[in-house]
Scaffold this active site. Sequence first.
Site, PDB file in Angstrom:
ATOM      1  N   TRP A  13       0.830  -1.211   0.000  1.00 21.14           N
ATOM      2  CA  TRP A  13       0.000   0.000   0.000  1.00 21.14           C
ATOM      3  C   TRP A  13       0.858   1.252   0.000  1.00 21.14           C
ATOM      4  CZ3 TRP A  13      -4.213  -1.396  -1.912  1.00 21.14           C
ATOM      5  CH2 TRP A  13      -4.830  -2.589  -1.543  1.00 21.14           C
TER       6      TRP A  13
ATOM      7  N   ASP B   3      -1.690   6.629   6.400  1.00 24.10           N
ATOM      8  CA  ASP B   3      -2.692   5.671   5.921  1.00 24.10           C
ATOM      9  C   ASP B   3      -2.920   4.709   7.087  1.00 24.10           C
ATOM     10  OD1 ASP B   3      -4.162   3.613   4.866  1.00 24.10           O
ATOM     11  OD2 ASP B   3      -2.781   3.157   3.213  1.00 24.10           O
TER      12      ASP B   3
ATOM     13  N   LYS C  32     -12.186  -1.721   6.795  1.00 27.11           N
ATOM     14  CA  LYS C  32     -11.363  -2.563   7.664  1.00 27.11           C
ATOM     15  C   LYS C  32     -11.654  -2.392   9.144  1.00 27.11           C
ATOM     16  CE  LYS C  32      -8.242  -3.387   4.027  1.00 27.11           C
ATOM     17  NZ  LYS C  32      -7.428  -2.619   3.108  1.00 27.11           N
TER      18      LYS C  32
HETATM   19  C1  LIG Z   1      -6.898  -2.076   2.111  1.00 22.92           C
HETATM   20  C2  LIG Z   1      -5.887  -1.008   2.209  1.00 22.92           C
HETATM   21  C3  LIG Z   1      -5.803   0.034   1.271  1.00 22.92           C
HETATM   22  C4  LIG Z   1      -6.663   0.104   0.044  1.00 22.92           C
HETATM   23  O1  LIG Z   1      -7.961   0.282   0.341  1.00 22.92           O
HETATM   24  P1  LIG Z   1      -9.061   0.462  -0.809  1.00 22.92           P
HETATM   25  O2  LIG Z   1     -10.233   0.762   0.042  1.00 22.92           O
HETATM   26  O3  LIG Z   1      -9.167  -0.836  -1.531  1.00 22.92           O
HETATM   27  O4  LIG Z   1      -8.658   1.573  -1.674  1.00 22.92           O
HETATM   28  C5  LIG Z   1      -4.873   1.007   1.476  1.00 22.92           C
HETATM   29  N1  LIG Z   1      -4.057   0.983   2.530  1.00 22.92           N
HETATM   30  C6  LIG Z   1      -4.093  -0.007   3.453  1.00 22.92           C
HETATM   31  C7  LIG Z   1      -3.150   0.022   4.605  1.00 22.92           C
HETATM   32  C8  LIG Z   1      -5.008  -1.028   3.324  1.00 22.92           C
HETATM   33  O5  LIG Z   1      -5.044  -2.012   4.230  1.00 22.92           O
END
Ligand SMILES: *Cc1c(COP(=O)(O)O)cnc(C)c1O
Length: 354
Positions: A100, A167, A191
């Site tokens: 990511w 993030d 998540k």
């Molecule tokens: C899942 C994830 C993403 C991407 O998320 P999307 O909703 O599919 O764009 C980005 N960063 C992290 C740390 C993730 O776990």
Amino acid sequence: MKMHNFSAGPCVLPSIVYSQAAEAVLNFENSGLSILEISHRSSAFVAVLEEARDLVLKLMNLDASQYSALFLQGSASMEFLRVPVNLMRSKAAYINTGTWSTKAIAEARAFGEVAVIASSADRNFSYIPTDFIVDSQFDYLHFTSNNTIYGTQFTAVPQASVPLVCDMSSDIFSRVLDFSAFDVIYAGVQKNIGPAGSSLVVVKNEVLGKTGRSIPSMLDYQQHLNHDNLYHTANVFGVYTSLLNLRWLNDLGGVAAIEAKNEEKANRLYRAIDGLDMITGMAEREFRSKMNATFRFKDNSLDAVFDECCRQANIVNIKGHRNVGGYRASMYNALPIESVDVLVQVLEQLKHKA
Ligand SMILES: *Cc1c(COP(=O)(O)O)cnc(C)c1O
């Protein structure tokens, strides 16, 4: 029958959230209307949106006069792009700890110079680099607090004299941090917050408006703030269901209360993993994630046996990401500790089948 869902995302939500969301689909707050048909500009939805945005700041212990929360469409991958558009004047620093971060770096390169000041790519992202210096010339420092795919997690917030961007997709609201150390926090909601289809962005107001570039409206955090998060049609059901989950977390005692539960779940699983000779953890111990535990069997002929045991125990979504292989057990806030216990039992049983 309820499955034990170890999915990395979209992930399990509390069962009370499922029943309340189901109820609202049929009859939202006794209005005779479904949540799916109400206007995003109705007073009922505006109240939902405002409560959700307020609760985000409250759970993070952030000052509402300095920070704003936004529920936006596009998910975390869209924030890889929106962050540099809104914050980058000429150069930014990124820490690369996995898939990511790598994607976030690639997006940012379209808007200026990106310095990757630290990376754990040399050992397949199995650790978190701790040795780096952030020069004050950077517009911001970006890092990924929890690496969902590799199963590593920052144990401390990086120190920097420049704005800090994170993030936090896969560990937001899972542990107490000094959230006021951050200037932008973003997360895909699927998540630890709600159903797939949105991102949550928490931004320190003063960090915006400094790039000098003209920003297309949908990418402009300020534009969304100016319209109280209703610049365009909101993800009504997604925001409502996220609110139900945030209420659940708040009623439980907030982030500190869930952190204690998350610690216990992770301890139980890692204790089992460490106690079994036939299993190797994929992340270095010091940096392993409390949210996503990655492991594999030293003898991969055990995979088929384990898969069958999981099937019998109603354990689903435990396969590792295709970049890493092996297995990954994701233990987000809403995963019951009973699910971890079932997984531990399955692993213990394997000892006798190996
Ligand atoms: C899942 C994830 C993403 C991407 O998320 P999307 O909703 O599919 O764009 C980005 N960063 C992290 C740390 C993730 O776990």
